[in-house]
Design an enzyme around this catalytic site. Sequence first.
Site, PDB file in Angstrom:
ATOM      1  N   GLU A  19       0.853  -1.289   0.012  1.00 52.22           N
ATOM      2  CA  GLU A  19       0.015  -0.080   0.037  1.00 52.22           C
ATOM      3  C   GLU A  19       0.733   1.015   0.081  1.00 52.22           C
ATOM      4  O   GLU A  19       1.824   1.274   0.543  1.00 52.22           O
ATOM      5  CB  GLU A  19      -1.047   0.139   1.255  1.00 52.22           C
ATOM      6  CG  GLU A  19      -1.801  -1.142   1.490  1.00 52.22           C
ATOM      7  CD  GLU A  19      -3.043  -1.191   0.460  1.00 52.22           C
ATOM      8  OE1 GLU A  19      -2.954  -0.349  -0.525  1.00 52.22           O
ATOM      9  OE2 GLU A  19      -4.006  -2.006   0.752  1.00 52.22           O
ATOM     10  N   THR A  21       2.728   2.181  -2.420  1.00 50.83           N
ATOM     11  CA  THR A  21       3.667   2.066  -2.875  1.00 50.83           C
ATOM     12  C   THR A  21       3.721   2.277  -4.255  1.00 50.83           C
ATOM     13  O   THR A  21       4.455   2.616  -5.079  1.00 50.83           O
ATOM     14  CB  THR A  21       4.001   0.398  -2.928  1.00 50.83           C
ATOM     15  OG1 THR A  21       2.961  -0.291  -3.363  1.00 50.83           O
ATOM     16  CG2 THR A  21       4.736  -0.133  -1.654  1.00 50.83           C
ATOM     17  N   ASP A 162      -5.382   1.176  -8.358  1.00 51.26           N
ATOM     18  CA  ASP A 162      -6.647   0.874  -8.637  1.00 51.26           C
ATOM     19  C   ASP A 162      -7.016   0.756 -10.167  1.00 51.26           C
ATOM     20  O   ASP A 162      -7.624  -0.355 -10.599  1.00 51.26           O
ATOM     21  CB  ASP A 162      -7.518   1.931  -8.241  1.00 51.26           C
ATOM     22  CG  ASP A 162      -7.071   2.359  -6.884  1.00 51.26           C
ATOM     23  OD1 ASP A 162      -6.487   1.389  -6.121  1.00 51.26           O
ATOM     24  OD2 ASP A 162      -7.264   3.404  -6.113  1.00 51.26           O
TER      25      ASP A 162
HETATM   26  C1  GLA Z   1      -5.835   4.352  -2.977  1.00 51.95           C
HETATM   27  C2  GLA Z   1      -5.044   4.919  -4.032  1.00 51.95           C
HETATM   28  C3  GLA Z   1      -4.198   4.023  -4.833  1.00 51.95           C
HETATM   29  C4  GLA Z   1      -3.171   3.557  -3.789  1.00 51.95           C
HETATM   30  C5  GLA Z   1      -3.828   3.160  -2.442  1.00 51.95           C
HETATM   31  C6  GLA Z   1      -2.754   2.953  -1.454  1.00 51.95           C
HETATM   32  O1  GLA Z   1      -6.566   3.255  -3.366  1.00 51.95           O
HETATM   33  O2  GLA Z   1      -6.064   5.297  -5.212  1.00 51.95           O
HETATM   34  O3  GLA Z   1      -3.411   4.712  -5.649  1.00 51.95           O
HETATM   35  O4  GLA Z   1      -2.164   4.638  -3.587  1.00 51.95           O
HETATM   36  O5  GLA Z   1      -4.918   4.067  -1.989  1.00 51.95           O
HETATM   37  O6  GLA Z   1      -1.777   1.528  -1.855  1.00 51.95           O
END
Ligand code: GLA
Length: 352
Positions: A19, A21, A162
Amino acid sequence: MAPEHARAFAPGRVCLIGEHTDYNNGLALAFAIAAGVTVDARRIEPEHGDGERVLAQALDFGERDELPLADPQPAPGWRAFVRGMVAELARAGLRPVGASLQIEGAVPRGAGLSSSAALEVALCLALLALAGTRGEIGTTELAKLCSRVENEWAGAQTGLLDQLSSLYGERDMALRIDFQTLRVDPVPLRLDGWRLATLDSGERRSNASSGYNQRRAECARACELLGVSSLREVEETRLQELPLALRGRARHVLSDNMRVDSAVAALRAGDLPALTELLNASHASLRDDLEVSTPTVEATVARMLDAGAAGARLMGGGFGGSVLGLLPPDVPIPAGGLEVRPCAGARVLEEG
Ligand code: GLA
């Protein structure tokens, strides 16, 4: 000939490990889930000399929006995504056309399951299908375009986790994503009777308004102080050069990157207890080093563990959202929990 009608679906995602990252050129292991957003798009022609328009209806909210195809202006809430998508597609030369859109989503919003990326990707695929221009952009470029909508129109400085997970999702596969090269490698998610489940903390804070953007800025500041372009390049021994709070941020990123590859190895070896330990270690790091947990999230992790999960951690951007738990065989999904497994990624369901 471009179709008159198109329907596209894009799933939310679960991040197994790795996360915060993504915007640090690091690693993550994630997958697309069954729940997602569907966008039904129908071509509409301009009326009486007016310019082309986009009409959008958010069925879950009972709300509507109307915008000119040329030069849509920013707006809050779900409208930001529609307007931003139309504008970014045009900017990328992908020639969106006048359309009536019906949006329907089954991803809990703000629950850390990426409802916003599902919305962006479904809008994008439906509008591209209607314009007949899907073939003009590659999948990874599409993820970047969707993420620009989130960054510039919705105000969340999120990375590509995501969107890539939603677009590249595959049944039964977790995706090891390297954000430096943007390479996505499917890794079979064999759980031997163990199950993954999410549990919603009920706490809602959008990535635009939580401490998410601040964490991103802190990581950027750590890079600046260390004279590197991303935390991916940093040796652990150099972390002591950083002030204490930034040291924790960077340590989280470095250690979660390592946990991603350890998790891939654990999955390949069928070593579920090792995966469990990695999930718990990732949570401790998110809580203590990155400091993105909250008392409500901690209580939800405790609920997951009390319900018999062997490992649990907060998932997504933090400051609320869902907790992910790994449950040994025969342990039931906790009350209010959602079993999650890797499903197919975003796709056009129908066009013609
Ligand atoms: C959210 C963001 C992603 C990522 C996560 C943490 O989901 O949209 O881009 O940074 O948090 O891993």
